[in-house]
Design a protein around this motif. Structure first.
Motif, PDB file in Angstrom:
ATOM      1  N   ALA A   1       0.841  -1.206   0.000  1.00 26.12           N
ATOM      2  CA  ALA A   1       0.000   0.000   0.000  1.00 26.12           C
ATOM      3  C   ALA A   1       0.874   1.254   0.000  1.00 26.12           C
ATOM      4  CB  ALA A   1      -0.910  -0.005   1.217  1.00 26.12           C
ATOM      5  N   PRO A   2       0.500   2.283  -0.787  1.00 23.87           N
ATOM      6  CA  PRO A   2       1.325   3.501  -0.900  1.00 23.87           C
ATOM      7  C   PRO A   2       1.114   4.466   0.271  1.00 23.87           C
ATOM      8  CG  PRO A   2      -0.602   3.707  -2.288  1.00 23.87           C
ATOM      9  CD  PRO A   2      -0.668   2.316  -1.687  1.00 23.87           C
ATOM     10  N   VAL A   3       1.358   3.978   1.487  1.00 20.53           N
ATOM     11  CA  VAL A   3       1.077   4.771   2.683  1.00 20.53           C
ATOM     12  C   VAL A   3       1.936   6.030   2.725  1.00 20.53           C
ATOM     13  CG1 VAL A   3       1.033   4.759   5.209  1.00 20.53           C
ATOM     14  CG2 VAL A   3       0.414   2.694   3.933  1.00 20.53           C
ATOM     15  N   ARG A   4       3.220   5.874   2.502  1.00 24.31           N
ATOM     16  CA  ARG A   4       4.142   7.013   2.618  1.00 24.31           C
ATOM     17  C   ARG A   4       4.014   7.986   1.455  1.00 24.31           C
ATOM     18  NH1 ARG A   4       9.693   4.008   4.822  1.00 24.31           N
ATOM     19  NH2 ARG A   4       8.743   3.180   6.739  1.00 24.31           N
ATOM     20  N   GLU A   5       3.568   7.492   0.289  1.00 19.57           N
ATOM     21  CA  GLU A   5       3.445   8.361  -0.879  1.00 19.57           C
ATOM     22  C   GLU A   5       2.086   9.065  -0.906  1.00 19.57           C
ATOM     23  OE1 GLU A   5       6.316   5.284  -1.174  1.00 19.57           O
ATOM     24  OE2 GLU A   5       4.127   5.024  -1.090  1.00 19.57           O
ATOM     25  N   LEU A   6       1.013   8.282  -0.728  1.00 16.15           N
ATOM     26  CA  LEU A   6      -0.339   8.817  -0.856  1.00 16.15           C
ATOM     27  C   LEU A   6      -0.860   9.409   0.448  1.00 16.15           C
ATOM     28  CD1 LEU A   6      -2.716   9.202  -2.782  1.00 16.15           C
ATOM     29  CD2 LEU A   6      -3.486   6.879  -2.201  1.00 16.15           C
TER      30      LEU A   6
ATOM     31  N   SER B   1      -7.969  19.149   0.110  1.00 21.62           N
ATOM     32  CA  SER B   1      -8.846  20.309   0.308  1.00 21.62           C
ATOM     33  C   SER B   1     -10.288  19.923   0.640  1.00 21.62           C
ATOM     34  CB  SER B   1      -8.830  21.199  -0.936  1.00 21.62           C
ATOM     35  OG  SER B   1      -9.280  20.473  -2.075  1.00 21.62           O
ATOM     36  N   ARG B   2     -10.693  18.701   0.315  1.00 21.71           N
ATOM     37  CA  ARG B   2     -12.067  18.294   0.632  1.00 21.71           C
ATOM     38  C   ARG B   2     -12.232  17.921   2.107  1.00 21.71           C
ATOM     39  NH1 ARG B   2     -14.473  14.297  -3.822  1.00 21.71           N
ATOM     40  NH2 ARG B   2     -16.338  14.638  -2.532  1.00 21.71           N
ATOM     41  N   PHE B   3     -11.124  17.830   2.816  1.00 25.01           N
ATOM     42  CA  PHE B   3     -11.155  17.636   4.266  1.00 25.01           C
ATOM     43  C   PHE B   3     -10.645  18.925   4.922  1.00 25.01           C
ATOM     44  CE2 PHE B   3     -10.966  13.259   2.744  1.00 25.01           C
ATOM     45  CZ  PHE B   3     -11.900  12.629   3.551  1.00 25.01           C
ATOM     46  N   PRO B   4     -11.530  19.844   5.277  1.00 23.16           N
ATOM     47  CA  PRO B   4     -11.093  21.162   5.751  1.00 23.16           C
ATOM     48  C   PRO B   4     -10.284  21.140   7.036  1.00 23.16           C
ATOM     49  CG  PRO B   4     -13.470  20.880   6.029  1.00 23.16           C
ATOM     50  CD  PRO B   4     -12.996  19.730   5.197  1.00 23.16           C
ATOM     51  N   GLN B   5     -10.385  20.079   7.828  1.00 25.79           N
ATOM     52  CA  GLN B   5      -9.590  19.976   9.052  1.00 25.79           C
ATOM     53  C   GLN B   5      -8.476  18.948   8.917  1.00 25.79           C
ATOM     54  OE1 GLN B   5     -12.227  19.277  12.381  1.00 25.79           O
ATOM     55  NE2 GLN B   5     -13.430  21.118  11.996  1.00 25.79           N
ATOM     56  N   GLY B   6      -8.174  18.540   7.690  1.00 26.70           N
ATOM     57  CA  GLY B   6      -7.224  17.462   7.487  1.00 26.70           C
ATOM     58  C   GLY B   6      -7.885  16.128   7.781  1.00 26.70           C
ATOM     59  N   VAL B   7      -7.149  15.033   7.547  1.00 24.23           N
ATOM     60  CA  VAL B   7      -7.763  13.718   7.728  1.00 24.23           C
ATOM     61  C   VAL B   7      -6.676  12.669   8.002  1.00 24.23           C
ATOM     62  CG1 VAL B   7      -7.688  13.048   5.275  1.00 24.23           C
ATOM     63  CG2 VAL B   7      -9.502  12.137   6.752  1.00 24.23           C
ATOM     64  N   ASN B   8      -7.037  11.664   8.792  1.00 27.87           N
ATOM     65  CA  ASN B   8      -6.203  10.484   8.985  1.00 27.87           C
ATOM     66  C   ASN B   8      -6.538   9.497   7.869  1.00 27.87           C
ATOM     67  OD1 ASN B   8      -5.143  11.285  11.719  1.00 27.87           O
ATOM     68  ND2 ASN B   8      -7.326  11.172  12.177  1.00 27.87           N
ATOM     69  N   VAL B   9      -5.529   8.870   7.293  1.00 25.80           N
ATOM     70  CA  VAL B   9      -5.729   8.054   6.098  1.00 25.80           C
ATOM     71  C   VAL B   9      -5.424   6.597   6.406  1.00 25.80           C
ATOM     72  CG1 VAL B   9      -5.185   7.793   3.659  1.00 25.80           C
ATOM     73  CG2 VAL B   9      -4.997  10.054   4.746  1.00 25.80           C
ATOM     74  N   GLY B  10      -6.440   5.726   6.259  1.00 26.81           N
ATOM     75  CA  GLY B  10      -6.275   4.304   6.530  1.00 26.81           C
ATOM     76  C   GLY B  10      -6.257   3.490   5.251  1.00 26.81           C
TER      77      GLY B  10
ATOM     78  N   ARG C   1      -2.616  12.493  10.404  1.00 21.88           N
ATOM     79  CA  ARG C   1      -2.309  13.909  10.172  1.00 21.88           C
ATOM     80  C   ARG C   1      -1.497  14.435  11.357  1.00 21.88           C
ATOM     81  NH1 ARG C   1      -8.048  16.709  12.111  1.00 21.88           N
ATOM     82  NH2 ARG C   1      -8.220  15.332  13.896  1.00 21.88           N
ATOM     83  N   GLY C   2      -0.452  15.196  11.055  1.00 25.04           N
ATOM     84  CA  GLY C   2       0.367  15.796  12.101  1.00 25.04           C
ATOM     85  C   GLY C   2       1.343  14.843  12.757  1.00 25.04           C
ATOM     86  N   VAL C   3       1.372  13.576  12.329  1.00 26.38           N
ATOM     87  CA  VAL C   3       2.261  12.592  12.945  1.00 26.38           C
ATOM     88  C   VAL C   3       3.024  11.801  11.893  1.00 26.38           C
ATOM     89  CG1 VAL C   3       2.426  10.602  14.500  1.00 26.38           C
ATOM     90  CG2 VAL C   3       0.675  12.348  14.912  1.00 26.38           C
ATOM     91  N   GLY C   4       2.301  11.271  10.898  1.00 25.83           N
ATOM     92  CA  GLY C   4       2.874  10.349   9.933  1.00 25.83           C
ATOM     93  C   GLY C   4       2.319   8.959  10.165  1.00 25.83           C
ATOM     94  N   GLU C   5       2.929   7.932   9.552  1.00 25.83           N
ATOM     95  CA  GLU C   5       2.438   6.576   9.784  1.00 25.83           C
ATOM     96  C   GLU C   5       2.766   6.151  11.204  1.00 25.83           C
ATOM     97  OE1 GLU C   5       2.503   1.997   8.065  1.00 25.83           O
ATOM     98  OE2 GLU C   5       3.866   3.480   7.193  1.00 25.83           O
TER      99      GLU C   5
ATOM    100  N   HIS D   1      -5.780  -6.066  12.435  1.00 28.72           N
ATOM    101  CA  HIS D   1      -4.345  -6.235  12.658  1.00 28.72           C
ATOM    102  C   HIS D   1      -3.593  -5.032  12.093  1.00 28.72           C
ATOM    103  CE1 HIS D   1      -4.424 -10.487  14.063  1.00 28.72           C
ATOM    104  NE2 HIS D   1      -5.614 -10.422  13.481  1.00 28.72           N
ATOM    105  N   LEU D   2      -2.867  -4.351  12.970  1.00 24.46           N
ATOM    106  CA  LEU D   2      -2.056  -3.202  12.608  1.00 24.46           C
ATOM    107  C   LEU D   2      -0.590  -3.567  12.791  1.00 24.46           C
ATOM    108  CD1 LEU D   2      -4.686  -1.975  14.637  1.00 24.46           C
ATOM    109  CD2 LEU D   2      -4.060  -0.097  13.108  1.00 24.46           C
ATOM    110  N   PRO D   3       0.346  -2.743  12.323  1.00 25.35           N
ATOM    111  CA  PRO D   3       1.762  -3.097  12.485  1.00 25.35           C
ATOM    112  C   PRO D   3       2.161  -3.369  13.933  1.00 25.35           C
ATOM    113  CG  PRO D   3       1.535  -1.320  10.909  1.00 25.35           C
ATOM    114  CD  PRO D   3       0.166  -1.546  11.482  1.00 25.35           C
ATOM    115  N   GLY D   4       1.512  -2.715  14.906  1.00 30.91           N
ATOM    116  CA  GLY D   4       1.866  -2.913  16.308  1.00 30.91           C
ATOM    117  C   GLY D   4       1.130  -4.032  17.000  1.00 30.91           C
ATOM    118  N   GLY D   5       0.110  -4.624  16.369  1.00 30.39           N
ATOM    119  CA  GLY D   5      -0.670  -5.676  17.011  1.00 30.39           C
ATOM    120  C   GLY D   5      -2.128  -5.601  16.596  1.00 30.39           C
ATOM    121  N   ALA D   6      -2.990  -6.307  17.344  1.00 32.46           N
ATOM    122  CA  ALA D   6      -4.394  -6.433  16.944  1.00 32.46           C
ATOM    123  C   ALA D   6      -5.333  -5.764  17.931  1.00 32.46           C
ATOM    124  CB  ALA D   6      -4.768  -7.906  16.808  1.00 32.46           C
TER     125      ALA D   6
END
Length: 276
Positions: A172-177, A185-194, A211-215, A243-248
């Motif tokens: 998945a293009p997490v770091r690129e996309l 711009s369609r998210f006026p307060q920014g957005v977390n991307v899953g 947003r504001g942190v990174g992956e 399941h996420l990189p840190g666990g479930a």
């Protein structure tokens, strides 16, 4: 100002926990960035400041700050760490807590073996509530980025999330996309991307660019939002092991109007003091 803190994590999503009940703490964006700096400070994804309740029907209030210094509305992994923190610091003896955050209230239940269950409330799906710029509510939306169109789900769990289905979570293009969608711009307060890969109706995989942190290694609200999006499309059952990189995490949601519940660990790493 010398401040006591605890370093905690939920599946590797790490936090600096500050007790603003028994000590006076004033945070600024510069101080948050210094605390969060992984070379010159303590290092964390987010700083959580615990404060006395503002309303008689809540036990505590807490505020959430991203590593870039910005204050945000909600954090699922942080909620679990908060519950463990106030109990370990003997700020309360309650196993069941009702706490206030910027986006509303959460109900927390401390369980055995470092597990905490959080009632995250009902997801918000109307575009103006997320907030997301769209003419009407839909299960999925087309979103253009650099001339390419992606299909996303838009969900708020007190904070905004965009969810994309992928075939292989490792590719998945997490770091690129992720950085491009996070400030779309369609998210006026920014957005977390899953980025969500569904393995079976009861098992899925997720990576999140916050947003504001990174992956991050885990995102509790992102796991809830991803489950809601997949459930709306009838791709998963009412209960999913995410399941996420840190666990479930175990996420449960039975449908529109119902609350999402999340269960997972909260771990204390160490305690210390820092001069701000």
């Amino acid at each position: 100002m010398r401040v006591k803190f605890s370093k905690m994590h939920g599946l590797g999503n790490d936090f600096v926990m500050l007790d603003g009940v028994s000590q006076r703490i004033r945070l600024s964006p510069d101080k948050v960035r210094r605390i969060a700096d992984r070379r010159l400070g303590i290092g964390c994804d987010q700083v959580l400041l615990v404060e006395p309740p503002r309303h008689p029907d809540t036990d505590f209030c807490y505020r959430i700050f991203n590593a870039d210094g910005g204050e945000v509305e909600n954090c699922g992994n942080g909620a679990r760490c908060f519950a463990r923190f106030v109990h370990e610091r003997r700020l309360t003896g309650k196993q069941h807590l009702n706490v206030e955050i910027a986006s509303g209230t959460l109900q927390l239940n401390l369980m055995d073996a470092d597990q905490v269950e959080v009632n995250m409330g009902a997801p918000l799906l109307e575009p103006e509530q997320i907030p997301f710029r769209a003419d009407r509510r839909a299960e999925s939306y087309p979103l253009e980025v650099n001339g390419e169109t992606f299909t996303i789900g838009a969900v708020s769990m007190g904070n905004p999330h965009a969810v994309l289905l992928v075939e292989d979570i490792q590719l998945a293009p997490v770091r690129e996309l992720g950085p491009l969608l996070a400030v779309h711009s369609r998210f006026p307060q920014g957005v977390n991307v899953g980025f969500l890969q569904i393995e079976t109706p009861s098992r899925a995989h997720l990576r999140v660019f916050e947003r504001g942190v990174g992956e991050t290694r885990a995102c509790g609200t992102g796991a809830c939002a991803a489950m809601v999006y997949a459930h709306q499309r009838e791709l998963v059952e009412d209960k999913v092991d995410m399941h996420l990189p840190g666990g479930a995490l175990t996420i449960h949601w039975s449908g529109p109007g119902q609350p999402v519940t999340m269960k997972g660990p909260a771990i204390t790493v160490f305690h210390g003091q820092i001069i701000l």
